[in-house]
Design a protein around this motif. Sequence first.
Motif, mmCIF file in Angstrom:
data_model
loop_
_atom_site.group_PDB
_atom_site.id
_atom_site.type_symbol
_atom_site.label_atom_id
_atom_site.label_comp_id
_atom_site.label_asym_id
_atom_site.label_seq_id
_atom_site.Cartn_x
_atom_site.Cartn_y
_atom_site.Cartn_z
ATOM 1 N N ILE A 16 0.855 -1.195 0.000
ATOM 2 C CA ILE A 16 0.000 0.000 0.000
ATOM 3 C C ILE A 16 0.887 1.240 0.000
ATOM 4 O O ILE A 16 1.964 1.243 0.613
ATOM 5 C CB ILE A 16 -0.957 0.035 1.211
ATOM 6 N N ASN A 20 -4.812 7.618 2.449
ATOM 7 C CA ASN A 20 -6.265 7.490 2.596
ATOM 8 C C ASN A 20 -6.595 7.657 4.075
ATOM 9 O O ASN A 20 -6.252 6.813 4.895
ATOM 10 C CB ASN A 20 -6.724 6.119 2.078
ATOM 11 N N THR A 28 -8.760 4.777 -1.467
ATOM 12 C CA THR A 28 -7.883 3.727 -1.995
ATOM 13 C C THR A 28 -7.522 2.702 -0.917
ATOM 14 O O THR A 28 -6.955 3.040 0.116
ATOM 15 C CB THR A 28 -6.590 4.344 -2.549
ATOM 16 N N LEU A 29 -7.882 1.469 -1.213
ATOM 17 C CA LEU A 29 -7.490 0.348 -0.356
ATOM 18 C C LEU A 29 -6.644 -0.608 -1.184
ATOM 19 O O LEU A 29 -6.656 -0.570 -2.418
ATOM 20 C CB LEU A 29 -8.722 -0.404 0.168
ATOM 21 N N SER A 108 -5.138 0.053 4.225
ATOM 22 C CA SER A 108 -4.882 1.393 3.701
ATOM 23 C C SER A 108 -3.853 2.069 4.591
ATOM 24 O O SER A 108 -3.590 1.622 5.718
ATOM 25 C CB SER A 108 -6.167 2.222 3.668
#
Lengths: 281, 157
Positions: A16, A20, A28-29, A108
């Motif tokens: 990641i 976020n 966004t994950l 995230s």
Amino acid sequence: MAAETQYTANTGMQTISTANSNLDGTGTLSSAIITGASNGTLIKTISIKARVNTTQGMVRLFIYDGSNTKLLTEIEIPAIVKAATDPAFETTVAINYSLKSGWSLKASTQNAETFNVIAEAQDWVYTSPVRAETTKYTAYNAAATVSTANTSLTGSGTLGTALISSGCNLWSVTIKAQGSTIAGMVRLFLHDGTDTKLLREVPVRATTQSGTAQTFYAKVRFENGFALKSGWELKASTEKGEAFSVIAESANWSYPALAYINTEDSNKLITENGYYLITES
Amino acid sequence: MINPKDNSYAYVGMKLPISSANIENTGYMLNEPVLYTANNVISIMTTGNSNLDGTTGTYYDNITGTSNGTLVKRIIIKAQGNTSQGMVRMFFKAGGSVWLMREIEVPAITQAAVTPTFIAIIDEPFYLKASYLLRFSTENSNTIIVTTEGVDTSYPY
């Protein structure tokens, strides 16, 4: 007779990097880090390893049920400046979360910093006929020498393969210099056959080897073991061009096959070794 | 049927190799009955060797993993006389390959009726795969005895 539970190591990892700040599952994950298998998947631990400097922030874990995304837990991230001799942030969190079949774990990051998120898990199935004690453990060691300098935290460059899992529980990794060292780092990675992600960094201190002065030594212990999925590999690299032994200690586990030997005495089983077992009804 | 919730006793003082063997104390995934067989090996080292490669010079092969693996519980390194400052080295040998695994510093000690000789104990259990072994060497030509205390694990059923 109850059904027997059998476990298979399952490991998943994602990277990641997009900031976020949402706690509601929007924004966004990561893609699914791990997805629940047919009967579910027990997520034992989550390892979070930064690949860059970190500022104070948060990594969040979410459960996705196919439609909704819900916050599961948060892991605080401290500000850490990494260097050739200072490891980037890393932590392992025991969550022991049973993930429903088809559901998945996502992550995230609060800040735009790159983290590897690695899930250590076990799928389970039920088999019958059974008895309570059916697991066998077999020691499995493997080793590699790493000696080519590699400063990468992304898994690129020269890596040595210390262990190839056939579904094992990784217990410890011994790192031993084969000569004098300057301050640096040994890095451990997981490789799933396609991607390679940083798992741990071990700072190496400067030592001058002699007949009376030992070389650098470190042992990485995986508390409660690290269940590594079959086909995955433990890899290693060295920051400096110095030779290190990387020796893995692990245990494979298996479930001996049982079969009825005749219909007249259906509670008598025979194992793969030819021994008879009398089961209880 | 006896179905204990905790079989850690079976590992002679070690933590379970597989933590999930006791998931939430359910008792699931219990181990097969394990047969332990004591395995002790003694090596007497006398020839000095300053190499760290595990292949050059004189080495003393010690305990070898058998069956489902050998749990090396403890390694006792004891000088049989005076020692000069040096090193005992332990290597991990898998097939034809050897890796330096551990070094133990040896101090200079003059033995006497009231002065014991050098001793070091490695009390870190290590699970050794069948046919793999631990090998030792001594930096100086002092007489040093390496005694390993292990248990071979196997499954009789």
